[in-house]
Design a protein around this motif. Structure first.
Motif, PDB file in Angstrom:
ATOM      1  N   THR A  71       0.838  -1.207   0.000  1.00 53.82           N
ATOM      2  CA  THR A  71       0.000   0.000   0.000  1.00 53.82           C
ATOM      3  C   THR A  71       0.869   1.252   0.000  1.00 53.82           C
ATOM      4  OG1 THR A  71      -1.783  -1.125   1.178  1.00 53.82           O
ATOM      5  CG2 THR A  71      -1.765   1.280   1.276  1.00 53.82           C
ATOM      6  N   ILE A  72       1.865   1.279   0.868  1.00 57.12           N
ATOM      7  CA  ILE A  72       2.736   2.453   0.994  1.00 57.12           C
ATOM      8  C   ILE A  72       3.538   2.667  -0.288  1.00 57.12           C
ATOM      9  CG2 ILE A  72       4.744   3.369   2.242  1.00 57.12           C
ATOM     10  CD1 ILE A  72       3.539   1.894   4.765  1.00 57.12           C
ATOM     11  N   VAL A  73       4.196   1.608  -0.772  1.00 51.44           N
ATOM     12  CA  VAL A  73       5.037   1.726  -1.972  1.00 51.44           C
ATOM     13  C   VAL A  73       4.175   2.039  -3.203  1.00 51.44           C
ATOM     14  CG1 VAL A  73       6.577   0.458  -3.539  1.00 51.44           C
ATOM     15  CG2 VAL A  73       6.880   0.277  -1.063  1.00 51.44           C
ATOM     16  N   GLY A  74       3.037   1.360  -3.335  1.00 52.90           N
ATOM     17  CA  GLY A  74       2.150   1.586  -4.476  1.00 52.90           C
ATOM     18  C   GLY A  74       1.597   2.997  -4.515  1.00 52.90           C
ATOM     19  N   THR A  75       1.206   3.517  -3.349  1.00 55.24           N
ATOM     20  CA  THR A  75       0.672   4.883  -3.286  1.00 55.24           C
ATOM     21  C   THR A  75       1.739   5.913  -3.638  1.00 55.24           C
ATOM     22  OG1 THR A  75      -0.955   4.245  -1.614  1.00 55.24           O
ATOM     23  CG2 THR A  75      -0.450   6.583  -1.787  1.00 55.24           C
ATOM     24  N   LEU A  81       4.137   9.223 -10.275  1.00 57.17           N
ATOM     25  CA  LEU A  81       3.667   9.208 -11.656  1.00 57.17           C
ATOM     26  C   LEU A  81       2.680  10.347 -11.910  1.00 57.17           C
ATOM     27  CD1 LEU A  81       3.736   7.660 -14.364  1.00 57.17           C
ATOM     28  CD2 LEU A  81       1.810   6.318 -13.515  1.00 57.17           C
ATOM     29  N   PHE A  82       1.759  10.539 -10.966  1.00 54.47           N
ATOM     30  CA  PHE A  82       0.750  11.585 -11.103  1.00 54.47           C
ATOM     31  C   PHE A  82       1.374  12.978 -11.120  1.00 54.47           C
ATOM     32  CE2 PHE A  82      -2.496  14.469  -9.340  1.00 54.47           C
ATOM     33  CZ  PHE A  82      -3.474  14.298 -10.302  1.00 54.47           C
ATOM     34  N   SER A  83       2.470  13.142 -10.376  1.00 53.48           N
ATOM     35  CA  SER A  83       3.098  14.469 -10.296  1.00 53.48           C
ATOM     36  C   SER A  83       3.647  14.931 -11.640  1.00 53.48           C
ATOM     37  CB  SER A  83       4.210  14.476  -9.249  1.00 53.48           C
ATOM     38  OG  SER A  83       5.324  13.736  -9.708  1.00 53.48           O
ATOM     39  N   LEU A  84       3.871  13.997 -12.567  1.00 53.55           N
ATOM     40  CA  LEU A  84       4.340  14.363 -13.902  1.00 53.55           C
ATOM     41  C   LEU A  84       3.279  15.123 -14.692  1.00 53.55           C
ATOM     42  CD1 LEU A  84       6.071  11.000 -14.916  1.00 53.55           C
ATOM     43  CD2 LEU A  84       7.190  13.090 -14.087  1.00 53.55           C
ATOM     44  N   PHE A  85       2.001  14.939 -14.304  1.00 53.04           N
ATOM     45  CA  PHE A  85       0.891  15.518 -15.070  1.00 53.04           C
ATOM     46  C   PHE A  85       0.136  16.608 -14.324  1.00 53.04           C
ATOM     47  CE2 PHE A  85       1.469  11.039 -16.191  1.00 53.04           C
ATOM     48  CZ  PHE A  85       1.829  11.171 -17.522  1.00 53.04           C
ATOM     49  N   ALA A  95       3.406  13.816  -0.421  1.00 59.05           N
ATOM     50  CA  ALA A  95       2.934  14.056   0.950  1.00 59.05           C
ATOM     51  C   ALA A  95       1.414  13.934   1.039  1.00 59.05           C
ATOM     52  CB  ALA A  95       3.379  15.441   1.420  1.00 59.05           C
ATOM     53  N   ILE A  96       0.715  14.442   0.046  1.00 61.15           N
ATOM     54  CA  ILE A  96      -0.755  14.317   0.026  1.00 61.15           C
ATOM     55  C   ILE A  96      -1.142  12.844  -0.049  1.00 61.15           C
ATOM     56  CG2 ILE A  96      -2.816  14.736  -1.393  1.00 61.15           C
ATOM     57  CD1 ILE A  96      -1.455  17.489  -2.108  1.00 61.15           C
ATOM     58  N   GLY A  97      -0.472  12.094  -0.919  1.00 57.46           N
ATOM     59  CA  GLY A  97      -0.756  10.662  -1.042  1.00 57.46           C
ATOM     60  C   GLY A  97      -0.425   9.886   0.214  1.00 57.46           C
ATOM     61  N   CYS A  98       0.595  10.348   0.954  1.00 59.65           N
ATOM     62  CA  CYS A  98       1.007   9.654   2.183  1.00 59.65           C
ATOM     63  C   CYS A  98       0.001   9.827   3.323  1.00 59.65           C
ATOM     64  CB  CYS A  98       2.397  10.122   2.618  1.00 59.65           C
ATOM     65  SG  CYS A  98       3.713   9.396   1.638  1.00 59.65           S
ATOM     66  N   THR A 151      -5.971  -2.746   0.602  1.00 60.05           N
ATOM     67  CA  THR A 151      -4.932  -1.791   0.215  1.00 60.05           C
ATOM     68  C   THR A 151      -5.537  -0.480  -0.276  1.00 60.05           C
ATOM     69  OG1 THR A 151      -4.760  -2.779  -1.987  1.00 60.05           O
ATOM     70  CG2 THR A 151      -3.242  -3.578  -0.313  1.00 60.05           C
ATOM     71  N   ALA A 152      -6.669  -0.555  -0.962  1.00 61.28           N
ATOM     72  CA  ALA A 152      -7.332   0.678  -1.420  1.00 61.28           C
ATOM     73  C   ALA A 152      -7.804   1.511  -0.239  1.00 61.28           C
ATOM     74  CB  ALA A 152      -8.506   0.338  -2.329  1.00 61.28           C
ATOM     75  N   ALA A 153      -8.233   0.846   0.832  1.00 61.26           N
ATOM     76  CA  ALA A 153      -8.732   1.556   2.019  1.00 61.26           C
ATOM     77  C   ALA A 153      -7.636   2.335   2.718  1.00 61.26           C
ATOM     78  CB  ALA A 153      -9.370   0.573   2.989  1.00 61.26           C
ATOM     79  N   GLY A 154      -6.393   1.902   2.591  1.00 58.06           N
ATOM     80  CA  GLY A 154      -5.295   2.581   3.266  1.00 58.06           C
ATOM     81  C   GLY A 154      -5.464   2.558   4.773  1.00 58.06           C
TER      82      GLY A 154
END
Length: 197
Positions: A71-75, A81-85, A95-98, A151-154
């Motif tokens: 969950t941690i590594v995937g997020t 990846l998202f930060s590229l766009f 940090a937001i994802g964490c 894992t989606a629930a975090g």
């Protein structure tokens, strides 16, 4: 689901009250004291039942750590990846994802460390993660595997999403969800603070 809708309505009501000037502005240091109280209460909650943390390790050995680790590594990987766009810098995106769905803690932490804009974004993103998970748990379990809803629930796999995880996956997966939630909960302040050292 009902609790998440109540939280969403309270959030919307708070935004509207602040926008219309119904609620006066408060000192930013107030959120820091709220954070201290929250961390103290989380510590009491974890300390009151340490067997919930150690029992799964005894039963499943260290293989059970792969679930929260994924969950941690995937997020973090998805955030990179998202930060590229998106126009938000890499550190803030990660940090937001964490927050891992722990919207109340991550929003307060990031409000203090990165400013109100990032704190508000963290609140919305992590609240959205929880709501989307609540709405898609049966679909995730059916099409992505039994561990996907956990894992989606975090961080919420230990509280708000746990009843639906239990109902969908069965009692066998409750211990995985609880252990996962504890580890991911603990990682939220650690990872966010590490990003802003």
């Amino acid at each position: 689901m009902k609790n998440s809708l109540i939280i969403l309505l309270c959030f919307a009501a708070g935004v509207l009250c602040s926008y219309w000037g119904i609620i006066p502005e408060c000192d930013d240091s107030l959120s820091l004291y709220i954070l201290y109280v929250m961390m103290f209460l989380v510590g009491i909650g974890l300390g009151s039942d340490l067997t919930a943390l150690s029992a799964p390790i005894k039963k499943y050995k260290f293989q059970i750590l792969l679930i929260p680790l994924s969950t941690i590594v995937g997020t973090i990987a998805a955030c990179c990846l998202f930060s590229l766009f998106c126009p938000v810098p890499l550190r803030e995106t990660v940090a937001i994802g964490c927050g891992f769905g722990y919207y109340s803690l991550s929003a307060i932490l990031l409000n203090e460390l990165a400013g109100a804009d990032i704190g508000t974004t963290a609140l919305i993103c992590n609240l959205s993660r929880e709501l989307l998970t609540l709405l898609t748990i049966p679909l995730l379990a059916r099409y992505c595997g039994k561990l996907a809803p956990i894992t989606a629930a975090g961080a919420t796999s230990i509280d708000t999403t746990l009843p639906l995880i239990s109902a969908t996956l069965g009692e066998k997966y409750v211990i995985f969800a609880i252990f996962h939630g504890i580890i991911v909960d603990i990682s939220v302040p650690v990872l966010i603070w590490l990003l802003y050292l």
